[in-house]
Design a protein around this motif. Structure first.
Motif, mmCIF file in Angstrom:
data_model
loop_
_atom_site.group_PDB
_atom_site.id
_atom_site.type_symbol
_atom_site.label_atom_id
_atom_site.label_comp_id
_atom_site.label_asym_id
_atom_site.label_seq_id
_atom_site.Cartn_x
_atom_site.Cartn_y
_atom_site.Cartn_z
ATOM 1 N N TYR A 116 0.823 4.328 -2.844
ATOM 2 C CA TYR A 116 0.682 5.755 -2.550
ATOM 3 C C TYR A 116 1.901 6.548 -3.015
ATOM 4 C CZ TYR A 116 -3.500 4.764 0.172
ATOM 5 O OH TYR A 116 -4.752 4.395 0.551
ATOM 6 N N LEU A 117 3.070 5.925 -2.967
ATOM 7 C CA LEU A 117 4.252 6.619 -3.462
ATOM 8 C C LEU A 117 4.157 6.803 -4.976
ATOM 9 C CD1 LEU A 117 6.969 7.764 -2.452
ATOM 10 C CD2 LEU A 117 8.010 5.630 -3.207
ATOM 11 N N LEU A 118 3.724 5.757 -5.661
ATOM 12 C CA LEU A 118 3.604 5.844 -7.117
ATOM 13 C C LEU A 118 2.552 6.868 -7.536
ATOM 14 C CD1 LEU A 118 3.880 2.051 -7.989
ATOM 15 C CD2 LEU A 118 5.542 3.817 -8.572
ATOM 16 N N ASN A 153 10.835 5.077 1.351
ATOM 17 C CA ASN A 153 9.606 5.691 0.849
ATOM 18 C C ASN A 153 9.088 6.754 1.807
ATOM 19 O OD1 ASN A 153 9.763 3.961 -1.299
ATOM 20 N ND2 ASN A 153 8.276 2.495 -0.523
ATOM 21 N N LYS A 154 9.188 6.482 3.092
ATOM 22 C CA LYS A 154 8.739 7.449 4.096
ATOM 23 C C LYS A 154 9.598 8.713 4.045
ATOM 24 C CE LYS A 154 8.029 7.891 9.099
ATOM 25 N NZ LYS A 154 8.294 7.270 10.409
ATOM 26 N N ILE A 195 3.295 8.460 4.489
ATOM 27 C CA ILE A 195 3.786 8.616 5.868
ATOM 28 C C ILE A 195 2.866 7.904 6.853
ATOM 29 C CG2 ILE A 195 4.181 10.309 7.710
ATOM 30 C CD1 ILE A 195 5.014 12.271 5.427
ATOM 31 N N LYS A 196 1.571 8.079 6.646
ATOM 32 C CA LYS A 196 0.602 7.461 7.555
ATOM 33 C C LYS A 196 0.800 5.952 7.623
ATOM 34 C CE LYS A 196 -4.367 6.600 8.119
ATOM 35 N NZ LYS A 196 -5.708 6.816 7.561
ATOM 36 N N TYR A 197 0.908 5.310 6.464
ATOM 37 C CA TYR A 197 0.994 3.856 6.471
ATOM 38 C C TYR A 197 2.415 3.363 6.731
ATOM 39 C CZ TYR A 197 -3.893 3.591 5.367
ATOM 40 O OH TYR A 197 -5.260 3.685 5.464
ATOM 41 N N LEU A 230 0.836 -1.203 0.000
ATOM 42 C CA LEU A 230 0.000 0.000 0.000
ATOM 43 C C LEU A 230 0.875 1.259 0.000
ATOM 44 C CD1 LEU A 230 -2.908 1.055 0.087
ATOM 45 C CD2 LEU A 230 -2.736 1.085 2.584
ATOM 46 N N VAL A 231 1.956 1.232 0.751
ATOM 47 C CA VAL A 231 2.898 2.355 0.746
ATOM 48 C C VAL A 231 3.453 2.559 -0.662
ATOM 49 C CG1 VAL A 231 5.166 3.130 1.567
ATOM 50 C CG2 VAL A 231 3.510 2.192 3.187
#
Length: 940
Positions: free
Chosen positions: A553-555, A584-585, A563-565, A549-550
């Protein structure tokens, strides 16, 4: 001094504030109030009440007036003002302060009267009730205080806890133990922080229950003090009472325990006396060790040595146990020596020592320990990755046991050795002999399948995965199969496998993976979110879904969600793909301009070789974006030196040019620009570098070269915004060069009408045509962007003409602008105008407003001088002294510092404090010897 003030006003740095009408005046009054300028606060409040009789802040002003009188202990005026607002929204607060005044003045009956008038649901009713109860209690009116404390409890406010405690103490002191327990138990149910009073309450509860003959309840409360309040003044009394209670209960074990705890206390003698009445005998390992050691010291004995060793083992004295066991080597207990020593070494993860101890041992058919020793040896070899040795002993173990667990271990060992032929044999043997197994099936199929894949035997690996999936479903093996199918380009088959599977968590996850691979991000997000949010999803599935999922959201550049996940990932202590999640964060933080957060992560990632190149570059980027150019330069240079990424190297060279430019290292910057232009002839940065070059010429006072560079940029660019910006820069350069004709020429080329008008005013001012400048400023007095500046310069026009009232009219308009860098300057001029009119109090108020509200203003040092001088003129010498001392402490390198030192010296001379004055005199001699010589006679 005036010339210096004008320069500071013209060139002070940007400072933004927002002020307006009665709200702004109230904010200023609050600043005065907070800074304890009570005299001016009273003046401003009285003015406010007269100036804004219909303001929505009128009652607030009266209330603050009462408070200011209250703080200055003028209770008479405080009482008058509080009484004026008894019918306003401040009524409860007013009654509250009246009650405080009455209690302070020992007006008991008045305090009782006003208490009743406070709204029952107001917090001030509760606070006032508490104050009155405490007041009566301290006066010794315990029964009357008790009534108010009971009333306090019913109000359910923040003082309820203290009320309960006071009621408990009153009841306890009266010997009313049942009532005491009721109040005190309710108190401790509410109080969580006041350790001293909680301990006090526990002790009184213990005594109360003991007096009520409820011994078990008493013990409960005493034990709470013992366990949680060891530093309490009631701790030793608690131990004493527990000792006495257990003695009465004939629980001698607990009695002895508490008696021993009283050693070193004032109750030690009592404990020893009572211990003399009691004898207790018990067997413990420590006692056994003592006696075994005594026997062994007299005569070594194999049987006692073994028992002694086992006692040490039970006491977890590992080193002593091993040393003792060594004495059993080559005795009839030799295998006990090997077994227990290996057991200890193995549990301490000292695998090399296990191998040294056991390798090649001869069991002599000692069946009792042989299997254990083989396992210790095989497992230690496996952990140390001595797989051939581990394989030898596990083959021996499996030959005897034909046990599934041992076959599984052989699969792992041969997998590590990548013995594909032996793995195939073990695979066939497993399917023949353990076809009903479920415990190890997945691991065996997965391990063998993975080794095939690792060795590029994709077809065999695919076959193993498919055979497993014929028997049972599994998300990991299915994912591996999907990976193989993806590698082999078998996308249709991949979709068929997904469609055939039941829609469960594993299937949803894999569909998310498939959709992610197909860039169908909405469906991928939907799948992974459903897994994360489901209460029935396993931790492992949630973790894998979180990782993906991270990635989604990055893509899709949803950085807040990244950041949330990512934080969700950390919160759940997941480890599956930690470094990637952190990368990624960090990138998400960077995109959101949260550079320190990003950098902290990149610094950790930099320690990992796989992430080092990227992390180093991104650390440089974070520092640059924070304007920490020193550290940015260090990291950009590291990129250029160590990185293999050509784009990052080019970027770093460009940003180093910017850093040298920003740090005014112009020659270095120009050299780097030449090198960059030679090496990167098609770089996207070349246009920006042209601007840097022009600005360098400008800062080196080579204005002609700068103008030439800007004119070339102006002629080449087709971007209308850049054209306008460049024209403005050229005009400003001609303005700075006092070239009025060319400044006006380029001014006429500007499209920004109001900026054009403002600068035309500046140009006319420079040409000493103030009337023309005045006419230009008048055109834009209401402009939101430049109107504040125009009003300020019109104010200066009237100020220079000695028309101070008219000047203030325009300076006040500057203050009405929501955003302006000229507010502190306008206030300063207002203060100066009042000073010239000898209205010292209003002048002080204006300068104080700069000091308190515009705390970043460049006029802060001069404001302190002004305040000191005005306080002197107004006869407030102590306040003048404070202002001069503040300047003395803050601005030791200020141009007015010698003047302030002389002022302070003269003050102390006049007040006959020559010892203090002498210190300033010595300092003045260093700063201005000529001035200091005038005061020499005072210090001879």
């Amino acid at each position: 001094m005036k010339k210096k003030l004008l320069l500071l006003i013209l060139f002070s740095s940007l400072y933004i504030q927002s002020l307006s009408s009665d709200l702004d005046d109230m904010k200023y009054i609050q600043k005065l109030y907070q800074n304890k300028e009570y005299e001016i606060t009273l003046m401003e409040l009285e003015n406010f009440i007269l100036k804004y009789p219909n303001s929505k802040y009128y009652s607030t002003a009266v209330y603050m007036l009462g408070n200011t009188y209250y703080i200055t202990k003028d209770y008479e005026n405080a009482e008058k003002n509080y009484k004026k607002i008894l019918n306003s929204e401040f009524s409860d607060k007013a009654y509250y302060y009246l009650s405080v005044i009455y209690i302070n003045e020992d007006r008991e009956e008045d305090a009782k009267v006003v208490l009743k008038k406070i709204s029952r649901d107001s917090k001030y009713r509760e606070i006032s009730t508490y104050n009155l109860a405490q007041y009566l209690y301290k006066k010794g009116k315990v029964d009357e205080a008790e009534i108010y404390f009971k009333s306090l409890i019913s109000l359910q406010g923040e003082n309820k806890k203290q009320g309960l405690l006071n009621l408990g103490v009153i009841s306890y002191n009266k010997g009313e133990y049942i009532k005491a327990t009721v109040y005190l138990e309710e108190y401790i149910s509410l109080e969580k922080n006041d350790k001293d009073n909680i301990a006090r309450a526990y002790y009184m509860l213990g005594v109360s229950y003991k007096e009520l003959e409820d011994v078990m309840s008493a013990i409960d409360y005493y034990v709470k003090i013992e366990n949680e309040y060891k530093n309490s003044v009631y701790y030793n009394e608690t131990l004493r009472d527990l000792m006495l209670i257990y003695r009465e209960l004939k629980d001698y074990k607990e009695f002895e325990n508490y008696a021993l705890k009283l050693k070193g206390t004032k109750y030690e003698m009592l404990a020893n006396i009572l211990l003399a009445d009691y004898k207790y005998d018990i067997k413990e390992y420590a006692e056994a060790e003592k006696y075994y050691r005594f026997v062994l010291e007299k005569n070594e004995n194999e049987d006692i040595r073994l028992k002694y060793s086992l006692v040490l083992l039970n006491e977890n004295k590992k080193n002593e146990t091993i040393e003792s066991l060594k004495k059993l080597k080559d005795t009839k207990y030799h295998y006990e020596y090997l077994y227990y020593t290996a057991y200890l070494l193995y549990n301490d993860k000292k695998y090399k020592e296990v191998l040294t101890l056991l390798e090649g041992y001869d069991s002599n058919g000692n069946v009792k320990y042989e299997n254990y020793l083989d396992i210790f040896l095989a497992e230690s070899a496996y952990v140390l990755k001595e797989f051939n040795l581990a394989k030898k002993y596990y083959n021996k173990i499996y030959t005897k046991s034909k046990n599934l667990e041992d076959l599984y271990k052989l699969v792992l060992i041969n997998s590590s050795l990548e013995n594909l032929d032996e793995l195939e044999n073990l695979y066939n043997e497993y399917n023949s002999n353990f076809s009903n197994d479920r415990k190890y099936r997945k691991e065996i199929y997965l391990t063998i399948g993975n080794i095939y894949i690792k060795n590029n035997e994709l077809e065999k690996g695919e076959k193993v995965y498919k055979e497993f999936l014929k028997i049972q479903d599994d998300s990991v093996i299915l994912e591996n199969l999907i990976t193989v199918l993806l590698k082999r380009g078998k996308y249709k088959e991949l979709l068929i496998y997904l469609d055939k599977e039941e829609i469960d968590d594993e299937n949803i996850y894999l569909r998310g993976i498939a959709n992610l691979g197909l860039s169908n991000f909405k469906e991928a997000e939907k799948a992974f979110l459903s897994l994360i949010k489901s209460e029935e999803t396993s931790v492992k599935e949630k973790e894998r879904a979180n990782v993906k999922l991270v990635e989604v959201y990055l893509l899709t550049k949803q950085f807040e969600k990244v950041i949330k996940y990512a934080q969700e990932y950390e919160k759940n202590q997941y480890k599956l793909d930690y470094n990637t999640i952190m990368q990624n964060k960090a990138l998400a933080y960077f995109r959101l301009n949260q550079y320190e957060n990003a950098r902290n992560i990149y610094k950790e990632l930099e320690k990992n070789n796989d992430y080092k190149d990227l992390a180093t570059y991104m650390i440089a980027e974070t520092y640059y974006n924070e304007k920490n150019y020193k550290n940015a330069k260090i990291y950009y240079e590291k990129v250029i030196k160590n990185s293999k990424n050509e784009k990052n190297i080019e970027n770093s060279k460009y940003w180093l040019i910017n850093i040298e430019y920003i740090n005014n290292n112009f020659d270095v910057a120009l050299n780097k620009i030449k090198e960059f232009e030679d090496n990167y002839k098609k770089s996207e940065y070349l246009n920006d570098i042209s601007y840097i070059k022009a600005n360098i010429y400008l800062k080196q006072n080579e204005n002609k070269l700068a103008i030439k560079e800007y004119k070339e940029i102006y002629s080449k660019t087709t971007d209308l915004i850049k054209k306008e910006t460049t024209a403005k820069k050229i005009m400003e350069l001609y303005y700075a060069e006092n070239d009025i004709q060319n400044a006006l020429k380029w001014n006429n080329l500007l499209k920004d009408k109001n900026y054009k008008t403002l600068y035309k005013g500046f140009i006319y001012d420079k040409a000493k045509q103030p009337k023309k400048a005045f006419e230009e400023y008048l055109k834009i007095t209401k402009d939101k962007k430049y109107g504040d500046i125009a009003n300020y310069y019109i104010g200066n026009y009237y100020f220079n003409d000695n028309d101070y009232e008219k000047a203030r009219e325009y300076y006040e308009k500057v203050l009405s602008f929501e955003i302006s860098e000229y507010k502190d300057k306008a206030l300063f001029k207002i203060g100066e105008s009042y000073e010239l009119e000898n209205n010292y109090l209003k002048a002080i108020s204006a300068f104080l407003k700069i000091k308190l509200i515009y705390t970043e203003s460049n006029l802060q040092d001069i404001v302190l001088i002004k305040l000191g001088e005005l306080y002197e003129l107004d006869g407030k010498f102590n306040k003048a002294l404070l202002s001069f001392k503040e300047y003395y402490d803050k601005y030791k390198h200020g141009s007015d510092y010698p003047y302030v030192v002389e002022k302070l010296m003269v003050y102390y001379i006049n007040n006959k404090k020559l010892n203090v004055a002498k210190n300033y005199y010595i300092e003045l001699k260093k700063l201005n010897k000529e001035n200091a010589s005038k005061y020499k006679e005072y210090f001879n």
